[in-house]
Scaffold this active site. Structure first.
Site, PDB file in Angstrom:
ATOM      1  N   TRP A  89     -24.893  16.524  -5.186  1.00  0.00           N
ATOM      2  CA  TRP A  89     -24.970  16.152  -6.601  1.00  0.00           C
ATOM      3  C   TRP A  89     -24.050  14.948  -6.739  1.00  0.00           C
ATOM      4  CZ3 TRP A  89     -21.651  15.858 -10.899  1.00  0.00           C
ATOM      5  CH2 TRP A  89     -22.294  15.787 -12.147  1.00  0.00           C
ATOM      6  N   GLU A 101     -26.978  27.158 -28.602  1.00  0.00           N
ATOM      7  CA  GLU A 101     -27.461  27.601 -27.291  1.00  0.00           C
ATOM      8  C   GLU A 101     -28.972  27.354 -27.166  1.00  0.00           C
ATOM      9  OE1 GLU A 101     -26.243  28.135 -24.574  1.00  0.00           O
ATOM     10  OE2 GLU A 101     -27.723  29.266 -23.454  1.00  0.00           O
ATOM     11  N   GLU A 113     -31.927  20.863 -21.931  1.00  0.00           N
ATOM     12  CA  GLU A 113     -31.608  20.762 -20.508  1.00  0.00           C
ATOM     13  C   GLU A 113     -32.814  20.959 -19.603  1.00  0.00           C
ATOM     14  OE1 GLU A 113     -28.465  23.496 -19.204  1.00  0.00           O
ATOM     15  OE2 GLU A 113     -29.335  25.120 -20.350  1.00  0.00           O
ATOM     16  N   ARG A 125     -26.556  23.898  -6.684  1.00  0.00           N
ATOM     17  CA  ARG A 125     -25.290  23.167  -6.737  1.00  0.00           C
ATOM     18  C   ARG A 125     -25.495  21.657  -6.764  1.00  0.00           C
ATOM     19  NH1 ARG A 125     -21.146  26.325  -5.690  1.00  0.00           N
ATOM     20  NH2 ARG A 125     -19.827  24.551  -5.233  1.00  0.00           N
ATOM     21  N   LYS A 147     -30.662  24.948 -24.359  1.00  0.00           N
ATOM     22  CA  LYS A 147     -31.712  25.405 -23.427  1.00  0.00           C
ATOM     23  C   LYS A 147     -32.874  24.424 -23.446  1.00  0.00           C
ATOM     24  CE  LYS A 147     -30.099  27.548 -21.437  1.00  0.00           C
ATOM     25  NZ  LYS A 147     -28.776  27.833 -21.471  1.00  0.00           N
ATOM     26  N   HIS A 172     -24.938  17.119 -45.429  1.00  0.00           N
ATOM     27  CA  HIS A 172     -23.865  16.128 -45.359  1.00  0.00           C
ATOM     28  C   HIS A 172     -24.183  14.998 -44.392  1.00  0.00           C
ATOM     29  CE1 HIS A 172     -21.497  18.571 -48.006  1.00  0.00           C
ATOM     30  NE2 HIS A 172     -21.676  19.625 -47.214  1.00  0.00           N
ATOM     31  N   ASN A 186     -17.657  18.797  -0.488  1.00  0.00           N
ATOM     32  CA  ASN A 186     -17.984  19.127  -1.875  1.00  0.00           C
ATOM     33  C   ASN A 186     -16.710  18.895  -2.675  1.00  0.00           C
ATOM     34  OD1 ASN A 186     -18.660  20.426  -4.297  1.00  0.00           O
ATOM     35  ND2 ASN A 186     -18.058  22.421  -3.487  1.00  0.00           N
ATOM     36  N   GLY A 187     -16.781  18.024  -3.696  1.00  0.00           N
ATOM     37  CA  GLY A 187     -15.595  17.777  -4.514  1.00  0.00           C
ATOM     38  C   GLY A 187     -15.330  16.288  -4.640  1.00  0.00           C
ATOM     39  N   LYS A 207     -25.802  23.679 -11.324  1.00  0.00           N
ATOM     40  CA  LYS A 207     -25.383  24.958 -11.894  1.00  0.00           C
ATOM     41  C   LYS A 207     -23.876  25.122 -11.871  1.00  0.00           C
ATOM     42  CE  LYS A 207     -26.548  29.538 -12.656  1.00  0.00           C
ATOM     43  NZ  LYS A 207     -26.789  29.276 -14.072  1.00  0.00           N
ATOM     44  N   CYS A 250     -22.318  20.116  -5.181  1.00  0.00           N
ATOM     45  CA  CYS A 250     -22.756  19.984  -3.801  1.00  0.00           C
ATOM     46  C   CYS A 250     -22.666  21.339  -3.096  1.00  0.00           C
ATOM     47  CB  CYS A 250     -21.948  18.976  -2.995  1.00  0.00           C
ATOM     48  SG  CYS A 250     -21.904  17.350  -3.744  1.00  0.00           S
TER      49      CYS A 250
END
Ligand code: G6P
Length: 609
Positions: free
Chosen positions: A74, A482, A489, A27, A486, A505, A100-101, A604, A2
């Site tokens: 968020w 990575e 996401e 955010r 990418k 395996h 925020n939190g 982010k 947020c």
């Protein structure tokens, strides 16, 4: 998560807050809202969706003020909806807050508010509890009510409150979530992060944990947890405003991919003296300290964790100390072996990721020496570390991390080299040739970027795929993770990365006619082994895109298509090989019509557990 922006002064709160919220969308961006103090009342407008929806809502009326607080959300408690969007208010709507939190004891507080005060809740959020709590605690002084509420709340949060009867004042508190105050002329600001205020102010106060601030148009007063006034040095922001804008690119992500040569050069060169020695300015790690370490933990989340995998190889090889790499959310809950002989390295772009911060605190409390690799100057991780090795990536706005990752890799090689040379486990000759290799990387990376058109064409061929496998060995296996992250996401393609030798395996059972496999084969030492792994998937019908160093043409006998990267020593290929994967993910996502800079469900900066 947020983003928060607050303004009080002689300008238009509406314009400044909307502008600031747009800069904080990284955010969170599932809903947004603003509360204005209109002199004798509060007016709250909020809605689900992007900030543009809020702008449309506000454009229907002529609402503005000299004071306001805004929020981009968020979702944690309660789905994205108009009702759950911030700001929230108390029963008689005399108080508005943005937050925020997470308030961890919100259930307990909610029950108390319902049973003892007859409060009726309108949302499913933990935040609304704060608004009602302030409502019942308010006795003519908002600051006093916030102090009392802080004593009753558990969790990690930054919040800002305004009251209709105190129309020229914002009260804000920080506890384990970022908060800054911006110092203007005849106006002052609060925000979650610097980009929100860059257009208006360059002088800021970095607010510390457990501090409360009282913000009016003429003053920002800071108080510590004991309610004593605190004097804070002004932090002058030197960033270029353009650095936080798109600068002609369609998306921040593409701009940031292209900024990698510069970011890498800055990260390396700013710490090298004329003799090519790494200067750890501001870092106080002595030869004795390094010799004392018998273990290194590298702890991080997401992309930063992938940088840690490369760091492990670099430090183990050069400093000959065992290194464990772990995701922060796992590390902190398993009572790891940490003592005063442990070097704990936290890697974080934002420096605000709560899991990483909590893991750092855990390690510190057990006596570890804490070194962090951080991009955001003055962030919580940086401030709580013994030493900080800053990446020079500049502001990274796109949710999918690119330039932060490669600059983190650069730091990991440099830390390995520094520790190895200081400890005597590598020779000066080895060190010098390695530094030369690193110095050549920005130029080589620019060459990789020249190949962008070919990768865009490849994306045109591949963008309808729904499943992709990334395979590699050694450093390539970390880059596979990575590359896969990418792609998933930002394009929402189901992608999966696995060490190539591990395929047989189990995972090879999923390979069938036409399955797309991206095979990284950049390691000279492991090249033939990788060719065998490519053969194995080809034999089961896979369509293979290879990534190899220039000159290793043998890969063309196995792979259907190959992307080449410039020649360099095996250990540092991740600095180059990840870039075509970033570009491929970008162009695939673009062709699929995805919202590249703000992928669904992501944010982010993840400041919740
Ligand atoms: C989020 C971001 C990722 C990032 C991770 C860790 O998940 O979307 O891009 O890698 O957090 O963030 P940090 O700021 O600690 O590097």
């Amino acid at each position: 998560m947020c983003g928060i922006v607050g303004y009080v002064g002689n300008g238009s709160a509406r314009e400044i807050i909307i502008d600031g919220l747009k800069k904080l969308e990284y955010r969170g961006y599932d809903s947004s809202g603003i509360a204005f103090g209109t002199g004798n009342n509060l007016e709250i407008r909020k809605c689900v969706g992007r900030i543009s929806n809020l702008e449309t809502l506000l454009s229907k009326e002529n609402l503005d003020s000299h004071i306001g607080i805004g929020h981009t959300r968020w979702a944690t408690h309660g789905a994205p909806s108009d009702a759950n969007a911030h700001p929230h208010s108390n029963m008689d709507e005399s108080i508005a807050i943005v937050h925020n939190g997470i308030i961890e004891n919100y259930v307990e507080l909610k029950e108390m508010l319902i049973n003892e005060h007859g409060v009726v809740f309108k949302s499913e959020t933990d935040t609304e509890v704060i608004a009602h709590l302030l409502g019942v605690l308010y006795d003519g002084d908002l600051e006093e009510a916030v102090w009392k509420a802080v004593e009753m709340m558990r969790g990690a949060y930054a919040l800002v409150a305004i009251h209709k009867d105190e129309p020229d004042k914002m009260i804000a508190v920080r506890k384990d979530a970022p908060l800054i105050a911006g110092l203007g002329k005849g106006c002052n600001f609060v925000a979650s992060d610097i980009p929100a205020l860059l257009k208006y102010v360059r002088e800021i106060y970095l607010i510390e944990n457990n501090e409360l601030i009282v913000v009016t148009a003429d003053d920002v007063k800071i108080y510590n947890a004991e309610r004593k006034p605190v004097t804070r040095e002004v932090f002058h922001v030197t960033w270029d405003v353009d650095a936080a804008e798109k600068g002609g690119y369609d998306h921040f992500m593409l701009k940031e991919i292209h900024e990698q040569p510069k970011g890498l050069e800055d990260t390396l060169v700013r710490r090298l003296n004329d003799n090519g020695e790494i200067v750890l300015e501001g870092i106080t790690m002595t030869k004795e300290d390094i010799e004392n370490f018998n273990k290194v933990y590298i702890v991080a989340c997401g992309t930063a964790y992938h940088a840690g995998l490369v760091g492990k190889a670099a430090i183990e090889k050069m400093a000959r100390i065992p290194v464990e790499v772990e995701v922060a959310s796992e590390f902190r809950y398993r009572d790891p072996f940490v003592d005063d002989k442990t070097l704990f390295i936290a890697i974080s772009q934002s420096g605000e990721t709560l899991d990483t911060l909590a893991a750092l605190r855990e390690a510190k409390s057990k006596g570890a020496r804490v070194l962090s690799v951080v991009n955001v100057v003055g962030s919580s991780v940086a401030r709580e570390s013994d030493d900080v090795f800053y990446t020079w990536a500049g502001p990274e706005i796109a949710v999918a991390s690119t330039k932060a990752y490669t600059t983190q890799l650069m730091c990991m090689y440099m830390i390995g080299l520094y520790m190895g040379l200081t400890k005597g486990t590598i020779t000066r000759e080895f060190y010098d040739s390695y530094i030369e290799e690193l110095k050549a990387i920005p130029g080589k990376l620019a060459k990789v970027l020249e190949n962008e058109g070919a990768i865009e064409n490849l994306a045109k061929e591949l963008y309808r795929r729904e499943h992709v496998f990334f395979i590699g060995r050694g450093p390539d296996s970390g880059v596979s993770l990575e590359g896969s992250l990418k792609l998933k996401e930002i394009s929402y393609i189901n992608s999966f990365a696995i060490a190539a030798g591990e395929l047989k395996h189990g995972t090879i059972a999923l390979i069938e006619q036409g399955t797309l496999v991206i095979a990284l084969a950049t390691q000279d030492k492991l090249f033939e082994k990788m060719l065998s792994n490519i053969q194995e998937v080809k034999a089961r019908g896979a369509y293979v895109i290879g990534v190899a160093k220039d000159g290793n043409k043998d890969i063309e006998k196995q792979a259907d298509k190959t992307i080449y990267i410039p020649e360099c020593i095996d250990e540092i290929t991740p600095l180059l090989s990840v870039v075509p994967l970033q570009l491929l993910a970008y162009y695939i996502a673009k062709l699929r019509g995805c919202d590249i800079d703000k992928p669904k469900n992501l944010a982010k900066s993840v400041t919740v557990e």
